[in-house]
Motif scaffolding. Structure first.
Motif, short mmCIF file in Angstrom:
data_model
loop_
_atom_site.label_atom_id
_atom_site.label_comp_id
_atom_site.label_asym_id
_atom_site.label_seq_id
_atom_site.Cartn_x
_atom_site.Cartn_y
_atom_site.Cartn_z
N LYS A 95 0.75 -1.05 -0.04
CA LYS A 95 0.04 -0.16 -0.12
C LYS A 95 0.91 1.20 -0.09
O LYS A 95 0.56 2.35 -0.73
N ASN A 98 2.11 1.83 -3.58
CA ASN A 98 1.29 2.38 -4.10
C ASN A 98 0.81 3.90 -3.94
O ASN A 98 0.56 4.48 -5.07
N ILE A 102 1.10 5.64 -7.52
CA ILE A 102 -0.28 5.52 -8.13
C ILE A 102 -0.98 6.50 -7.60
O ILE A 102 -1.64 6.37 -6.34
N CYS A 105 -5.86 4.97 -9.33
CA CYS A 105 -5.85 3.58 -10.03
C CYS A 105 -7.06 3.87 -11.44
O CYS A 105 -8.20 4.27 -10.99
N ASP A 111 -2.81 0.88 -12.92
CA ASP A 111 -3.20 -0.24 -12.05
C ASP A 111 -2.66 -0.30 -10.95
O ASP A 111 -1.20 -0.09 -10.83
N TYR A 112 -2.96 -0.68 -9.71
CA TYR A 112 -2.26 -0.91 -8.50
C TYR A 112 -1.28 -1.73 -8.82
O TYR A 112 -1.37 -2.82 -9.42
N TYR A 113 -0.03 -1.51 -8.17
CA TYR A 113 1.02 -2.54 -8.38
C TYR A 113 0.69 -3.63 -7.20
O TYR A 113 0.13 -3.30 -6.21
N THR A 201 -2.30 -5.90 -3.08
CA THR A 201 -2.31 -4.76 -3.73
C THR A 201 -2.13 -3.64 -2.51
O THR A 201 -2.00 -2.38 -2.88
N GLU A 203 -4.94 -3.03 -0.62
CA GLU A 203 -6.30 -2.85 -0.60
C GLU A 203 -6.54 -3.73 0.81
O GLU A 203 -6.17 -4.87 0.98
#
Length: 277
Positions: A95, A98, A102, A105, A111-113, A201, A203
């Protein structure tokens, strides 16, 4: 006892400076394999118009998939606690990655790594394992019989529905649908069950897709921690014979030969860590 650990290159990307998106960490009794989620090429959303050569040329370097897999393996190696504790920390650190790279997204180029992963800890004849998505763990006895194997959750739960989307993966709409609706989405309920798959990711929902368990080992058991590129090998009699009578040079020659003969089945990037109890 740790016997062997290695990542084998994708045979299509040899000699083109392509990022290594499988990563691993292994000690004498612990290991993790992380498989970075493939990125979209820069500036090309409709992949149906993109040749292999152009895809490789426009592929991001460094790759967010490689960065995420490296963060996961590094975090795992430095974090104390259970396998779940380690993977929760891995997700937190992805996280942060990202948050750095990012801004918004779009499930395509931005897109998320992320990565999927499998990991083990072996102590006193007990195999503790954890995995997310299609990385896995398999156990053979000393005769080569399969005693245990983790499920491929994406293949089991998600793919039957993803295959009905009716839009080619080459088109950006399909990739957005899969990454947005089928990855780490606890609300994606069909036929009274969640049909999403998990990936690390950053999340919060990713944690709900981590599977954990224990398996009792016997003397001589062989444990393989693998990324999905090895899936087609695992039930092959010649592969099993190779790991039963493991010799590094012969094993690597066997893998490279199979990989060059049939790219779609054997040739993609793949990692394994091999233990013998």
């Amino acid at each position: 006892m740790l016997v062997y650990k290695n990542t084998f290159d994708n045979t299509k990307t040899l000699n083109c400076n392509f990022p290594i998106e499988d990563q691993f960490y292994a000690s004498e009794n612990e290991a993790i394999v992380a498989d970075g989620i493939t990125r979209d090429p820069i500036g090309i959303s409709d992949l149906s118009t993109c040749s292999v050569q152009e895809f490789l040329k426009k592929y991001p370097r460094p790759s967010g998939a490689e960065l995420a897999a490296k963060v996961i393996c590094d975090t795992f190696s430095k974090t104390d606690g259970s396998l779940m504790d380690k993977l929760i920390k891995c997700n937190e650190n992805v996280k942060e990655l990202n948050n750095k790279y990012i801004v918004k997204c779009d499930y395509l180029e931005n897109d998320y790594y992320g990565a999927v992963a499998s990991c083990v800890s072996i102590k006193n004849n007990i195999l503790n394992y954890a995995y997310i998505c299609d990385c896995g763990i398999i156990v053979y006895d000393n005769l080569g019989n399969i005693k245990f194997q983790t499920e491929d959750d994406k293949k089991l739960y998600s793919d039957p529905y993803i295959n009905k989307i009716g839009i080619a993966w080459n088109l950006p709409e399909a990739r957005v649908i899969v990454r947005r609706d089928y990855r780490n989405n606890l609300s994606n309920i069909k036929d009274d069950k969640c049909v999403s798959y998990g990936a690390i990711t950053g999340e919060e929902a990713a944690i709900e897709f981590i599977r954990t368990g224990q398996f009792e080992l016997s003397d001589g058991d062989i444990i393989v921690v693998y990324s999905d590129g090895f899936t087609k090998f695992l039930h092959d009699k010649q592969f099993i014979s190779q790991i039963l009578h493991f010799e590094k040079v012969e094993f690597e020659k066997y893998i490279e030969t199979k990989s060059n003969l049939d790219y779609e089945k054997y040739g993609k990037e793949k990692t394994l860590v091999l233990f013998r109890n």
